[in-house]
Design a protein around this motif. Sequence first.
Motif, PDB file in Angstrom:
ATOM      1  N   PRO A  77       5.230   2.966   7.726  1.00 27.56           N
ATOM      2  CA  PRO A  77       4.417   4.189   7.653  1.00 27.56           C
ATOM      3  C   PRO A  77       4.973   5.287   6.747  1.00 27.56           C
ATOM      4  O   PRO A  77       4.213   6.123   6.260  1.00 27.56           O
ATOM      5  CB  PRO A  77       4.328   4.658   9.102  1.00 27.56           C
ATOM      6  CG  PRO A  77       5.387   3.925   9.834  1.00 27.56           C
ATOM      7  CD  PRO A  77       5.712   2.690   9.068  1.00 27.56           C
ATOM      8  N   ASP A  78       6.260   5.299   6.487  1.00 23.58           N
ATOM      9  CA  ASP A  78       6.848   6.332   5.637  1.00 23.58           C
ATOM     10  C   ASP A  78       6.866   5.943   4.160  1.00 23.58           C
ATOM     11  O   ASP A  78       7.251   6.743   3.310  1.00 23.58           O
ATOM     12  CB  ASP A  78       8.274   6.656   6.100  1.00 23.58           C
ATOM     13  CG  ASP A  78       8.286   7.310   7.467  1.00 23.58           C
ATOM     14  OD1 ASP A  78       7.290   7.990   7.801  1.00 23.58           O
ATOM     15  OD2 ASP A  78       9.279   7.144   8.198  1.00 23.58           O
ATOM     16  N   HIS A  79       6.456   4.740   3.861  1.00 27.93           N
ATOM     17  CA  HIS A  79       6.434   4.233   2.490  1.00 27.93           C
ATOM     18  C   HIS A  79       5.279   4.879   1.724  1.00 27.93           C
ATOM     19  O   HIS A  79       4.253   5.212   2.298  1.00 27.93           O
ATOM     20  CB  HIS A  79       6.251   2.702   2.534  1.00 27.93           C
ATOM     21  CG  HIS A  79       6.615   2.011   1.278  1.00 27.93           C
ATOM     22  ND1 HIS A  79       5.736   1.888   0.232  1.00 27.93           N
ATOM     23  CD2 HIS A  79       7.750   1.391   0.888  1.00 27.93           C
ATOM     24  CE1 HIS A  79       6.312   1.206  -0.737  1.00 27.93           C
ATOM     25  NE2 HIS A  79       7.538   0.897  -0.368  1.00 27.93           N
ATOM     26  N   THR A  80       5.438   5.068   0.408  1.00 26.27           N
ATOM     27  CA  THR A  80       4.363   5.629  -0.416  1.00 26.27           C
ATOM     28  C   THR A  80       3.154   4.679  -0.419  1.00 26.27           C
ATOM     29  O   THR A  80       3.330   3.463  -0.335  1.00 26.27           O
ATOM     30  CB  THR A  80       4.840   5.876  -1.860  1.00 26.27           C
ATOM     31  OG1 THR A  80       3.731   6.351  -2.622  1.00 26.27           O
ATOM     32  CG2 THR A  80       5.356   4.609  -2.511  1.00 26.27           C
ATOM     33  N   CYS A  81       1.974   5.248  -0.539  1.00 26.27           N
ATOM     34  CA  CYS A  81       0.778   4.396  -0.516  1.00 26.27           C
ATOM     35  C   CYS A  81       0.351   3.970  -1.916  1.00 26.27           C
ATOM     36  O   CYS A  81      -0.729   3.415  -2.104  1.00 26.27           O
ATOM     37  CB  CYS A  81      -0.370   5.071   0.240  1.00 26.27           C
ATOM     38  SG  CYS A  81      -1.017   6.521  -0.567  1.00 26.27           S
ATOM     39  N   ALA A  82       1.192   4.181  -2.923  1.00 27.64           N
ATOM     40  CA  ALA A  82       0.866   3.797  -4.301  1.00 27.64           C
ATOM     41  C   ALA A  82       0.585   2.298  -4.406  1.00 27.64           C
ATOM     42  O   ALA A  82      -0.335   1.886  -5.121  1.00 27.64           O
ATOM     43  CB  ALA A  82       1.998   4.189  -5.239  1.00 27.64           C
ATOM     44  N   GLU A  83       1.352   1.496  -3.696  1.00 22.90           N
ATOM     45  CA  GLU A  83       1.132   0.049  -3.735  1.00 22.90           C
ATOM     46  C   GLU A  83      -0.180  -0.327  -3.065  1.00 22.90           C
ATOM     47  O   GLU A  83      -0.884  -1.225  -3.524  1.00 22.90           O
ATOM     48  CB  GLU A  83       2.305  -0.682  -3.082  1.00 22.90           C
ATOM     49  CG  GLU A  83       3.591  -0.565  -3.883  1.00 22.90           C
ATOM     50  CD  GLU A  83       4.776  -1.189  -3.153  1.00 22.90           C
ATOM     51  OE1 GLU A  83       4.695  -2.390  -2.836  1.00 22.90           O
ATOM     52  OE2 GLU A  83       5.758  -0.465  -2.913  1.00 22.90           O
ATOM     53  N   VAL A  84      -0.521   0.366  -1.998  1.00 22.16           N
ATOM     54  CA  VAL A  84      -1.798   0.141  -1.317  1.00 22.16           C
ATOM     55  C   VAL A  84      -2.936   0.484  -2.271  1.00 22.16           C
ATOM     56  O   VAL A  84      -3.909  -0.275  -2.399  1.00 22.16           O
ATOM     57  CB  VAL A  84      -1.901   0.973  -0.021  1.00 22.16           C
ATOM     58  CG1 VAL A  84      -3.281   0.848   0.595  1.00 22.16           C
ATOM     59  CG2 VAL A  84      -0.825   0.555   0.977  1.00 22.16           C
ATOM     60  N   ASP A  85      -2.815   1.623  -2.962  1.00 24.98           N
ATOM     61  CA  ASP A  85      -3.829   2.028  -3.939  1.00 24.98           C
ATOM     62  C   ASP A  85      -3.997   0.977  -5.026  1.00 24.98           C
ATOM     63  O   ASP A  85      -5.117   0.658  -5.431  1.00 24.98           O
ATOM     64  CB  ASP A  85      -3.460   3.369  -4.589  1.00 24.98           C
ATOM     65  CG  ASP A  85      -3.593   4.546  -3.646  1.00 24.98           C
ATOM     66  OD1 ASP A  85      -4.225   4.402  -2.576  1.00 24.98           O
ATOM     67  OD2 ASP A  85      -3.051   5.621  -3.976  1.00 24.98           O
ATOM     68  N   LYS A  86      -2.889   0.453  -5.504  1.00 24.19           N
ATOM     69  CA  LYS A  86      -2.924  -0.560  -6.571  1.00 24.19           C
ATOM     70  C   LYS A  86      -3.673  -1.805  -6.096  1.00 24.19           C
ATOM     71  O   LYS A  86      -4.510  -2.350  -6.826  1.00 24.19           O
ATOM     72  CB  LYS A  86      -1.500  -0.918  -6.992  1.00 24.19           C
ATOM     73  CG  LYS A  86      -1.416  -1.921  -8.103  1.00 24.19           C
ATOM     74  CD  LYS A  86       0.031  -2.227  -8.466  1.00 24.19           C
ATOM     75  CE  LYS A  86       0.103  -3.327  -9.505  1.00 24.19           C
ATOM     76  NZ  LYS A  86       1.486  -3.717  -9.782  1.00 24.19           N
ATOM     77  N   ILE A  87      -3.396  -2.259  -4.901  1.00 27.12           N
ATOM     78  CA  ILE A  87      -4.074  -3.433  -4.347  1.00 27.12           C
ATOM     79  C   ILE A  87      -5.569  -3.156  -4.183  1.00 27.12           C
ATOM     80  O   ILE A  87      -6.411  -3.985  -4.533  1.00 27.12           O
ATOM     81  CB  ILE A  87      -3.432  -3.848  -3.004  1.00 27.12           C
ATOM     82  CG1 ILE A  87      -1.988  -4.324  -3.231  1.00 27.12           C
ATOM     83  CG2 ILE A  87      -4.253  -4.932  -2.314  1.00 27.12           C
ATOM     84  CD1 ILE A  87      -1.168  -4.460  -1.953  1.00 27.12           C
ATOM     85  N   ALA A  88      -5.897  -1.971  -3.665  1.00 26.28           N
ATOM     86  CA  ALA A  88      -7.304  -1.604  -3.456  1.00 26.28           C
ATOM     87  C   ALA A  88      -8.046  -1.480  -4.788  1.00 26.28           C
ATOM     88  O   ALA A  88      -9.191  -1.935  -4.914  1.00 26.28           O
ATOM     89  CB  ALA A  88      -7.397  -0.306  -2.660  1.00 26.28           C
ATOM     90  N   LYS A  89      -7.409  -0.889  -5.783  1.00 23.24           N
ATOM     91  CA  LYS A  89      -8.049  -0.745  -7.099  1.00 23.24           C
ATOM     92  C   LYS A  89      -8.279  -2.109  -7.741  1.00 23.24           C
ATOM     93  O   LYS A  89      -9.318  -2.333  -8.368  1.00 23.24           O
ATOM     94  CB  LYS A  89      -7.201   0.150  -8.005  1.00 23.24           C
ATOM     95  CG  LYS A  89      -7.281   1.607  -7.627  1.00 23.24           C
ATOM     96  CD  LYS A  89      -6.359   2.468  -8.481  1.00 23.24           C
ATOM     97  CE  LYS A  89      -6.420   3.915  -8.027  1.00 23.24           C
ATOM     98  NZ  LYS A  89      -5.468   4.768  -8.760  1.00 23.24           N
ATOM     99  N   ASN A  90      -7.348  -3.008  -7.598  1.00 19.28           N
ATOM    100  CA  ASN A  90      -7.503  -4.362  -8.122  1.00 19.28           C
ATOM    101  C   ASN A  90      -8.685  -5.052  -7.440  1.00 19.28           C
ATOM    102  O   ASN A  90      -9.493  -5.722  -8.090  1.00 19.28           O
ATOM    103  CB  ASN A  90      -6.217  -5.166  -7.912  1.00 19.28           C
ATOM    104  CG  ASN A  90      -6.328  -6.565  -8.463  1.00 19.28           C
ATOM    105  OD1 ASN A  90      -6.580  -6.745  -9.644  1.00 19.28           O
ATOM    106  ND2 ASN A  90      -6.145  -7.560  -7.601  1.00 19.28           N
ATOM    107  N   ASN A  91      -8.802  -4.874  -6.138  1.00 16.21           N
ATOM    108  CA  ASN A  91      -9.917  -5.468  -5.399  1.00 16.21           C
ATOM    109  C   ASN A  91     -11.241  -4.869  -5.862  1.00 16.21           C
ATOM    110  O   ASN A  91     -12.229  -5.588  -6.039  1.00 16.21           O
ATOM    111  CB  ASN A  91      -9.735  -5.266  -3.893  1.00 16.21           C
ATOM    112  CG  ASN A  91     -10.751  -6.032  -3.090  1.00 16.21           C
ATOM    113  OD1 ASN A  91     -10.914  -7.227  -3.265  1.00 16.21           O
ATOM    114  ND2 ASN A  91     -11.456  -5.336  -2.222  1.00 16.21           N
ATOM    115  N   LEU A  92     -11.268  -3.564  -6.088  1.00 14.74           N
ATOM    116  CA  LEU A  92     -12.482  -2.905  -6.577  1.00 14.74           C
ATOM    117  C   LEU A  92     -12.888  -3.463  -7.937  1.00 14.74           C
ATOM    118  O   LEU A  92     -14.071  -3.725  -8.180  1.00 14.74           O
ATOM    119  CB  LEU A  92     -12.280  -1.391  -6.658  1.00 14.74           C
ATOM    120  CG  LEU A  92     -13.448  -0.582  -7.229  1.00 14.74           C
ATOM    121  CD1 LEU A  92     -14.704  -0.783  -6.387  1.00 14.74           C
ATOM    122  CD2 LEU A  92     -13.071   0.885  -7.310  1.00 14.74           C
TER     123      LEU A  92
END
Length: 156
Positions: A77-92
Amino acid sequence: MTEEFMIGELAKRTGCKVQTIRYYEQIGVMPTAARANNNRRMYRNSHLKRLMFIRHSRALGFTLDEIRELLALSDQPDHTCAEVDKIAKNNLENIQKKIRVLSIMEKEMKRMIFQCHGEKVSECLIITALADHAIAEKIKMTASEKNDATTTNHLR
């Protein structure tokens, strides 16, 4: 006391098949359930939440590998969400590409249907068009060209 339930109840609550739940456990996206004295799997609300996350992610088009990454990130939970954003953008981007291809397919289907006059199958232009591999290649090429143009415009 924590509520526990068997795999059938988990399947019922999530709309997921029992076989799929077992598969998710086998590949490691679902934690292995504890076993009761009768050796049956016993699930908790944490399993339910995790499975709902997986099902929703799958419905949005994420791959199992991407879901595995998202789950690993959600456990930090304390990790930056930049990697999550990258995965979501790739999926989009993948979804947008599929929409472009589906749009081309829709136009081709409408064209074939419009040209068909409902006479004999031997004269059916839909059958003729479906038998023509060059048309399928044209659809692929057009989708690829549009994807390249979109990418080029996006980078400007």
